[in-house]
Design a protein around this motif. Structure first.
Motif, PDB file in Angstrom:
ATOM      1  N   TYR A   1       5.363  -3.140 -12.135  1.00  0.00           N
ATOM      2  CA  TYR A   1       4.262  -3.255 -10.901  1.00  0.00           C
ATOM      3  C   TYR A   1       5.044  -2.298  -9.472  1.00  0.00           C
ATOM      4  O   TYR A   1       4.208  -0.757  -9.357  1.00  0.00           O
ATOM      5  N   SER A   2       6.243  -2.494  -9.283  1.00  0.00           N
ATOM      6  CA  SER A   2       6.971  -1.147  -8.672  1.00  0.00           C
ATOM      7  C   SER A   2       6.612   0.748  -9.042  1.00  0.00           C
ATOM      8  O   SER A   2       6.741   0.989  -8.629  1.00  0.00           O
ATOM      9  N   ALA A   3       6.908   0.616  -9.993  1.00  0.00           N
ATOM     10  CA  ALA A   3       6.445   2.170 -10.971  1.00  0.00           C
ATOM     11  C   ALA A   3       5.031   2.140 -10.574  1.00  0.00           C
ATOM     12  O   ALA A   3       5.140   3.395 -10.924  1.00  0.00           O
ATOM     13  N   TYR A   4       4.391   1.565 -11.064  1.00  0.00           N
ATOM     14  CA  TYR A   4       2.953   1.293 -10.406  1.00  0.00           C
ATOM     15  C   TYR A   4       2.171   1.685  -9.139  1.00  0.00           C
ATOM     16  O   TYR A   4       1.646   2.680  -9.023  1.00  0.00           O
ATOM     17  N   LEU A   5       3.282   1.624  -8.466  1.00  0.00           N
ATOM     18  CA  LEU A   5       2.827   1.362  -6.684  1.00  0.00           C
ATOM     19  C   LEU A   5       3.683   2.561  -6.433  1.00  0.00           C
ATOM     20  O   LEU A   5       2.917   3.431  -5.944  1.00  0.00           O
ATOM     21  N   TYR A   6       4.792   2.973  -7.079  1.00  0.00           N
ATOM     22  CA  TYR A   6       5.052   4.541  -6.805  1.00  0.00           C
ATOM     23  C   TYR A   6       4.410   5.306  -7.090  1.00  0.00           C
ATOM     24  O   TYR A   6       4.277   6.731  -6.385  1.00  0.00           O
ATOM     25  N   LEU A   7       3.590   5.078  -8.196  1.00  0.00           N
ATOM     26  CA  LEU A   7       2.636   6.368  -9.141  1.00  0.00           C
ATOM     27  C   LEU A   7       2.210   6.530  -8.345  1.00  0.00           C
ATOM     28  O   LEU A   7       0.995   7.111  -7.919  1.00  0.00           O
ATOM     29  N   SER A   8       1.203   4.888  -7.583  1.00  0.00           N
ATOM     30  CA  SER A   8      -0.122   5.198  -6.856  1.00  0.00           C
ATOM     31  C   SER A   8       0.252   5.848  -5.572  1.00  0.00           C
ATOM     32  O   SER A   8      -0.289   6.707  -4.962  1.00  0.00           O
ATOM     33  N   MET A   9       1.412   5.853  -4.958  1.00  0.00           N
ATOM     34  CA  MET A   9       1.758   6.338  -4.113  1.00  0.00           C
ATOM     35  C   MET A   9       2.265   7.487  -4.054  1.00  0.00           C
ATOM     36  O   MET A   9       1.555   8.528  -2.833  1.00  0.00           O
ATOM     37  N   ALA A  10       2.633   8.218  -5.340  1.00  0.00           N
ATOM     38  CA  ALA A  10       2.352   9.237  -5.582  1.00  0.00           C
ATOM     39  C   ALA A  10       1.500  10.381  -5.344  1.00  0.00           C
ATOM     40  O   ALA A  10       1.000  11.519  -4.802  1.00  0.00           O
ATOM     41  N   ALA A  11       0.258   9.503  -6.368  1.00  0.00           N
ATOM     42  CA  ALA A  11      -1.539  10.020  -6.424  1.00  0.00           C
ATOM     43  C   ALA A  11      -2.302   9.988  -4.449  1.00  0.00           C
ATOM     44  O   ALA A  11      -2.003  11.281  -4.164  1.00  0.00           O
ATOM     45  N   TYR A  12      -1.110   9.322  -4.103  1.00  0.00           N
ATOM     46  CA  TYR A  12      -1.991   9.300  -2.969  1.00  0.00           C
ATOM     47  C   TYR A  12      -1.360  10.771  -2.000  1.00  0.00           C
ATOM     48  O   TYR A  12      -1.728  11.490  -1.509  1.00  0.00           O
TER      49      TYR A  12
END
Length: 184
Positions: free
Chosen positions: A40-51
């Protein structure tokens, strides 16, 4: 048997895995949950990267992508440890992360809070290992405890700079340039 595969002797496998006592059910369940936490941490940070990419901040996005990759590596450390101890890895669903934030500062506030929750989860794993008198797990988890000190410090430093400098174009440009130097 297919070419390229070897047949393992089940007796040998049991002997190799019996060097250490089995993980307790409680610890095994918590370790499996931690894999999901790390994913989930990886997924969250990838979402943040996309933003951040969408906001035109490729340096911030590069930094978050590197962070996402690091979290995947953490998940794999737990995966391998469970296997090394003869446990069964069980993967649950990964919750959907947020997609938008009110500001870059708010994004880093949430990231820091998330890291604090990961730290609490690692501490709980350590407590279970202590209760079980599982020395191998205690040693394994010490690396993560140290890692979390670094993670929280890094996020807090970035957040502190954002709060100090504000989100002026000049400050964001300088920080974007600096954060973009991070290598995966």
């Amino acid at each position: 048997m297919r070419p390229g595969y070897i047949r393992l002797n089940p007796t040998l496998f049991k002997t190799v895995n019996s060097v250490l006592p089995e993980l307790s059910e409680k610890l095994l369940e918590a370790l499996n949950k931690q894999i999901v936490n790390e994913l989930y941490s990886a997924y969250l940070y990838l979402s943040m990267a996309a933003y951040l990419d969408a906001k035109g901040l490729p340096g911030f996005a590069t930094w978050m992508k590197a962070q996402a990759k690091e979290e995947l590596e953490h998940a794999m450390k737990f995966y391998e440890y469970i296997n090394d101890r003869g446990g069964r890895v069980r993967l649950d669903a990964i919750p959907e992360p947020p997609q938008d934030w009110p500001s870059i500062t708010d994004l880093f506030k949430q990231a820091l809070q998330h890291e604090k929750s990961v730290t609490a989860s690692i501490y709980r794993l350590s407590e279970i290992a202590e209760e079980d008198k599982d020395r191998a797990s205690q040693v394994f988890l010490q690396w993560f405890i140290n890692e979390q000190v670094e993670e929280e410090k890094t996020f807090a430093e970035i957040l502190g700079k954002l709060e100090l400098a504000g989100e002026t174009p000049q400050a964001l440009f300088l920080m974007d340039s600096k954060l973009g130097e991070r290598k995966p």
